[in-house]
Design an enzyme around this catalytic site. Structure first.
Site, PDB file in Angstrom:
ATOM      1  CG  ASP A 210      -2.266   1.131   1.063  1.00 51.18           C
ATOM      2  OD1 ASP A 210      -3.085   0.830   1.787  1.00 51.18           O
ATOM      3  OD2 ASP A 210      -2.236   1.779   0.045  1.00 51.18           O
TER       4      ASP A 210
HETATM    5  C1  GLC Z   1      -4.465   4.261  -0.110  1.00 48.53           C
HETATM    6  C2  GLC Z   1      -5.244   3.191   0.276  1.00 48.53           C
HETATM    7  C3  GLC Z   1      -5.525   1.861  -0.631  1.00 48.53           C
HETATM    8  C4  GLC Z   1      -5.155   2.435  -1.969  1.00 48.53           C
HETATM    9  C5  GLC Z   1      -3.885   3.181  -2.291  1.00 48.53           C
HETATM   10  C6  GLC Z   1      -3.735   3.683  -3.524  1.00 48.53           C
HETATM   11  O1  GLC Z   1      -3.643   4.775   0.778  1.00 48.53           O
HETATM   12  O2  GLC Z   1      -4.955   2.650   1.497  1.00 48.53           O
HETATM   13  O3  GLC Z   1      -6.511   1.292  -0.489  1.00 48.53           O
HETATM   14  O4  GLC Z   1      -5.685   1.704  -2.947  1.00 48.53           O
HETATM   15  O5  GLC Z   1      -3.497   3.984  -1.427  1.00 48.53           O
HETATM   16  O6  GLC Z   1      -4.428   4.868  -3.831  1.00 48.53           O
END
Ligand code: GLC
Length: 707
Positions: A243
């Site tokens: 993430d």
């Molecule tokens: C965010 C979220 C995740 C998302 C990613 C890309 O922080 O935690 O769910 O898919 O970043 O945007």
């Protein structure tokens, strides 16, 4: 491949945000990036892909990712709402529409489904998941993966799914986002991992490692979950992306000494691609040269990534032509969005059949800022939804009844507005009205990532507004839009009906108009328990019994003393221990009766199965859907088991007066749990089984499992 090219495949950038710079083009040409998220527009993506395919040394295609959580341009209800439909088939269709629109725009990969089990409505991201139950969460997770990925991952309307956030993110202490999680391995395996396993079995192409510290080891550096469970036990052969910055956040966790250590721990744990942070680009070469990192692990990660790009057909897929406008918000997409919004709504209260309202009503007054707010209606995590395409309840009601019969006053500027300046106009709007429909709840900005709340009440002056309107003596009904279970006793006591609509998406207006005026009947059922007050959290249905379970609705100070512990049971002095509304609860415009529960077998031998049936009758005056639910309880086991566990559900459509037999088959494998040795076992013994309308009621039977 050179080491630089391998590291490039393992790196995902968000730097192509609004336009593709010459520097980015040069880096693509040099094979320094394997993927982009949130990358510009269709034209820029096409140009970037052309460069990767035609001007880089190896011609490895780029992978474009995007958060398509509950729709692309056509926005469906938030996932917590979709789950409340208990209709995996319709949820799958919606995910397919989302994939069709996303693929048309040249994007290959969505960071969805989010399948984190959540037992705490303070957590803002409960909106993005399927609620508190692993069985229902598993069914919805698999449905979304099938919808996104279609029958073939390289199909023209397919995109790769990314199951997140692996794992345990929803157990954040205090419901505070990104907070610590302590989850005993039995609970991890029996509850939090289950929807991920179902998504893997549905063929999910990728997983996303989470932010949270899981039992002292951050999820993005956790070998138990990423290697032992995901790779060795589940044989997953796609790839894992971290993430956003979760790799370098291991420094803040106090688990990595610096960026190089973070990169080393993430790769060793099994994170194949790094999202946004660049610790892999910065450190992998030196980590290999100094012998700290085994180059074989890099090759393994690159293979996992290329395997998914091959399965997506990216090496062969021509750069997509610019999408036609008809690719988005098509009539079939909007029809599914409306149907899913209608099936997601949960009728929590309907005194005296206040709903549905009559279409011959002379005038209806609509009050509340959420009755006409396109952005709020779409809910959290909407990157590409079009507010201009949203049909609000005010517009839909005026279309249904004619503008002259629908008076509207927001009463408040927003759900958080504390000013009473708009109350007089709201009261004025009710003059001459036969009924008042209140639209209450939360703006979309009050849920989603990093948007946890310490209180669950209606924000702003909404309760005061309802109090003013109650003084008119008009019959009030409430529609609540929210990204989580809320507490609203002061409102509930003043209105005749409550319809919980979550954030219903693009077609929420027409769906709610059809429900309010009876063209459709509510059939949604809660997938998260509603607490009576935030002090009751966590409250969830599949809890353990404890050694001192409270009897029915005990309240007040127990009469016992430590010397004579009468009524010393697990409850509160000041609020009933049961939830306001239980998991699985939802009313209809008709009534249903469950009778005649029958089991096909007496003792069930290990490895065998039994059939459980019951009669469900529509005892009311209009046809409607009902979601019949099957629950079990393992009365005695080597590890304590929940008082109820969902093991099946069926949506049945019954005409007034019609009776149907609902039938479920249970195998002994369906009764399995993880024991203290982490073995998935079914143990012989006595079980209870229910078929009913929710987790608190139902016809009960019992059976025995024998060796
Ligand atoms: C965010 C979220 C995740 C998302 C990613 C890309 O922080 O935690 O769910 O898919 O970043 O945007």
């Amino acid at each position: 491949m050179t080491l630089d090219e391998k590291i490039g495949q393992m790196s995902q950038s968000t730097s192509m945000g609004h336009s593709i710079s010459e520097a980015i083009k040069a880096e693509i040409r040099a094979g320094r990036w394997g993927s982009f998220l949130n990358a510009g527009n269709a034209g820029d993506r096409a140009e970037a892909q052309r460069i990767a395919l035609k001007e880089s040394r190896l011609g490895i295609p780029l992978l474009f990712g995007r958060d398509v959580i509950h729709g692309y341009q056509t926005v469906f209800p938030i996932p917590l709402g979709q789950a409340a439909s208990w209709d995996p088939g319709l949820v799958e269709q919606a995910a397919h529409i989302a994939a069709r629109e996303t693929a048309a725009d040249g994007i290959h990969w969505t960071f969805a489904p989010m399948v984190d089990i959540a037992r705490d409505p303070r957590w803002g991201r409960i909106a993005e998941g399927m609620g508190e139950d692993p069985y229902l969460g598993s069914a919805m997770a698999a449905a979304m993966v099938r919808g996104f990925q279609g029958k073939a991952l390289d199909g023209p309307e397919s995109i790769a799914a990314c199951v997140k956030h692996y794992v345990g993110y929803g157990a954040a202490e205090g419901g505070r986002d990104y907070n610590t999680t302590w989850i005993p391995e039995i609970l991890l395996r029996d509850v939090y991992l289950r929807p991920f396993h179902a998504a893997r079995d549905a063929g999910a192409a990728t997983f996303m490692s989470a932010f949270n510290d899981l039992n002292g080891v951050p999820a993005s550096g956790n070998k138990l979950t990423l290697r032992q469970v995901l790779r060795e036990e589940w044989k997953f052969d796609g790839f894992v992306v971290s993430d956003w910055d979760s790799v370098i956040e291991m420094i803040s966790h106090g688990y990595a000494a610096g960026r190089a250590d973070a990169a080393l721990k993430a790769i060793q744990a099994g994170v194949d691609m790094e999202m946004v942070s660049t610790s892999y680009r910065e450190n992998v070469k030196s980590l290999i040269e100094t012998g700290k990192l085994d180059a074989k692990l890099v090759d393994e990660s690159v293979r996992n990534i290329l395997r998914v790009k091959l399965r997506l057909g990216l090496f062969d897929k021509p750069v997509p032509a610019a999408p036609a406008a008809s690719a988005f918000l098509a009539p079939d997409a909007l029809a599914i969005a409306e149907r899913l919004a209608a099936e997601s709504a949960v009728l929590l209260k309907n005194d005296g059949g206040a709903l549905p309202l009559s279409k011959s009503i002379s005038k209806v007054a609509v009050v509340g800022p959420l009755a006409d707010s396109a952005v709020d209606q779409m809910g959290c995590w909407v990157a590409d939804g079009k507010a201009a395409a949203v049909r609000t309840p005010v517009a839909a009601l005026r279309s249904l009844l004619g503008a002259a019969r629908v008076a509207y006053a927001p009463g408040l500027k927003s759900s958080r507005d504390t000013s009473t300046a708009g109350f007089a106009a709201a009261v004025e709007a009710t003059r001459g009205a036969d009924a008042v429909v209140l639209f209450l709840g939360e703006e979309q900005v009050l849920s989603g990532e990093a948007h946890s709340r310490a209180f669950l009440g209606l924000p702003g002056a909404q309760e005061a507004l309802v109090g003013e309107l109650a003084k008119t003596g008009k019959p009030l009904v409430a529609v609540i839009m929210a990204g989580r279970p809320l507490t609203f006793p002061a409102v509930s006591s003043k209105v005749k009906a409550v319809l919980y609509a979550w954030h219903p998406g693009t077609m929420g207006g027409p769906a709610l108009a059809s429900l309010l005026f009876g063209d459709a009947a509510p059939s949604g059922k809660l997938t998260a328990s509603f607490p009576r007050t935030v002090g009751q959290v966590p409250v969830y249905y599949n809890h353990m019994n404890t050694g001192r379970p409270p009897s029915a609705s005990e309240l007040g100070i127990p009469m016992g003393t430590p010397l004579d512990p009468k009524d010393f049971t697990s409850k509160y002095l000041d609020v009933d221990f049961t939830p306001e509304y239980p998991f699985g609860f939802g009313l209809s415009y008709t009534t249903f009766e469950y009778t005649n529960l029958r089991l096909s077998a007496g003792p069930v031998h290990m490895g065998g199965h039994l059939t459980v049936t019951a009669d469900v009758a529509n005892t009311g005056s209009r046809e409607a859907d009902e979601v019949a639910q099957l629950y079990i309880r393992d009365l005695v086991a080597s590890v304590t088991q929940p008082v109820r566990e969902l093991k099946g559900f069926q949506r049945v459509h019954l005409k007034a007066g019609e009776k149907r037999v609902v039938e479920f088959t249970l195998s002994t494998a369906d009764l399995a749990f993880h024991n203290r040795q982490m073995q998935l076992v079914t143990e012989p013994g006595e079980f209870h089984v229910w078929i009913g309308p929710d987790s608190a009621r139902g016809q009960r039977g019992s059976f025995r499992v024998t060796d």
